[in-house]
Scaffold this active site. Structure first.
Site, PDB file in Angstrom:
ATOM      1  CG  HIS A  34      -1.862   1.116   1.307  1.00 51.47           C
ATOM      2  ND1 HIS A  34      -3.166   1.029   0.888  1.00 51.47           N
ATOM      3  CD2 HIS A  34      -1.701   2.393   1.772  1.00 51.47           C
ATOM      4  CE1 HIS A  34      -3.769   2.183   1.076  1.00 51.47           C
ATOM      5  NE2 HIS A  34      -2.904   3.033   1.611  1.00 51.47           N
ATOM      6  CD  GLU A  35       1.321   3.891   3.550  1.00 47.34           C
ATOM      7  OE1 GLU A  35       1.725   4.938   2.996  1.00 47.34           O
ATOM      8  OE2 GLU A  35       0.187   3.774   4.026  1.00 47.34           O
ATOM      9  CG  HIS A  38       0.086   5.845  -1.073  1.00 48.18           C
ATOM     10  ND1 HIS A  38      -0.994   6.259  -1.816  1.00 48.18           N
ATOM     11  CD2 HIS A  38      -0.429   5.297   0.066  1.00 48.18           C
ATOM     12  CE1 HIS A  38      -2.123   5.977  -1.168  1.00 48.18           C
ATOM     13  NE2 HIS A  38      -1.799   5.386  -0.029  1.00 48.18           N
TER      14      HIS A  38
END
Length: 227
Positions: A34-35, A38
């Site tokens: 997820h990170e 980003h």
């Protein structure tokens, strides 16, 4: 999630330990996906802040938020330490913010789709061979898929500072945008209310179940090619 494992009387102590280990691995991997997504999206849109901070990596210790990880581990939704971005570096500020915000949840959904395929594939092998090893692998993919879907759905809730709120904010007029984002000061209260609400109406599980069924219907024809 962990409570369900601990309270499952049909599992032996060894099986409970193994399944908890799988949960930890799935949580750490989902948060890292997820990170780092980003960060990759921000870099692609012109901002190298995350890259310079070493956040484009699957190393979970670069992304860890202890409280968020524990919540994801225990109740199925949570968060990691947010990747920092500088919107002024984006080639197109609005598009850059929206794409970067959506990259985390979308990447989780993509890996959940892959996880669903691998779950069904290992299930097919298990039916054929009844192997305990294959059963454990199948269980890992089911947890991995569930965690990724739950993380995506939770982060798309349009309340600051979650990813969904950043997308909504970019669609609002200037004054309304900053009033809306100022709601972040009440995020702790929001999370408490959300936890209480989920005891009576678990919409995250309902949406996650619908997504899993969708992914199941997409991947099942592909899996059938192997058997």
């Amino acid at each position: 999630m962990v409570l369900d494992i601990l309270l499952n009387s049909e599992l032996s102590v060894t099986e409970k330990i193994l399944q908890i280990i799988f949960c930890v691995l799935a949580v750490l991997l989902a948060l890292s996906i997820h990170e780092s997504s980003h960060g990759l999206a921000a870099l692609a849109m012109g901002d190298d802040t995350a890259k310079n901070q070493g956040r484009i990596t699957l190393n979970p210790f670069k992304h860890m938020d202890l409280t968020g990880a524990i919540m994801l581990f225990v109740i199925g939704f949570g968060w990691a330490s947010p990747v920092q971005i500088n919107p002024n570096n984006f080639k197109h500020r609005k598009a850059g913010t929206i794409v970067t915000s959506l990259a985390g949840p979308v990447s989780n959904l993509l890996f959940a789709l892959i996880g669903t395929f691998l779950y069904l594939l290992t299930f097919g092998f298990y039916i054929q061979g009844q192997s305990g090893v294959v059963l454990n692998i199948m269980y890992f993919f089911s947890i991995f898929t569930s965690i990724n879907i739950g993380l995506a759905v939770f982060n798309l809730i349009p309340f600051p500072p979650l990813d969904g709120s950043k997308v909504v904010a970019e669609c609002l007029p200037f004054n309304a945008k900053y009033k809306y984002l100022s709601l972040e000061r009440y995020s702790f209260i929001f999370f408490i209310v959300l936890i209480l609400l989920l005891r009576y109406f678990n919409f995250i599980s309902a949406i996650s179940g619908w997504i899993f069924n969708l992914f199941f219907s997409i991947t099942e024809p592909l899996v059938s090619l192997f058997f």
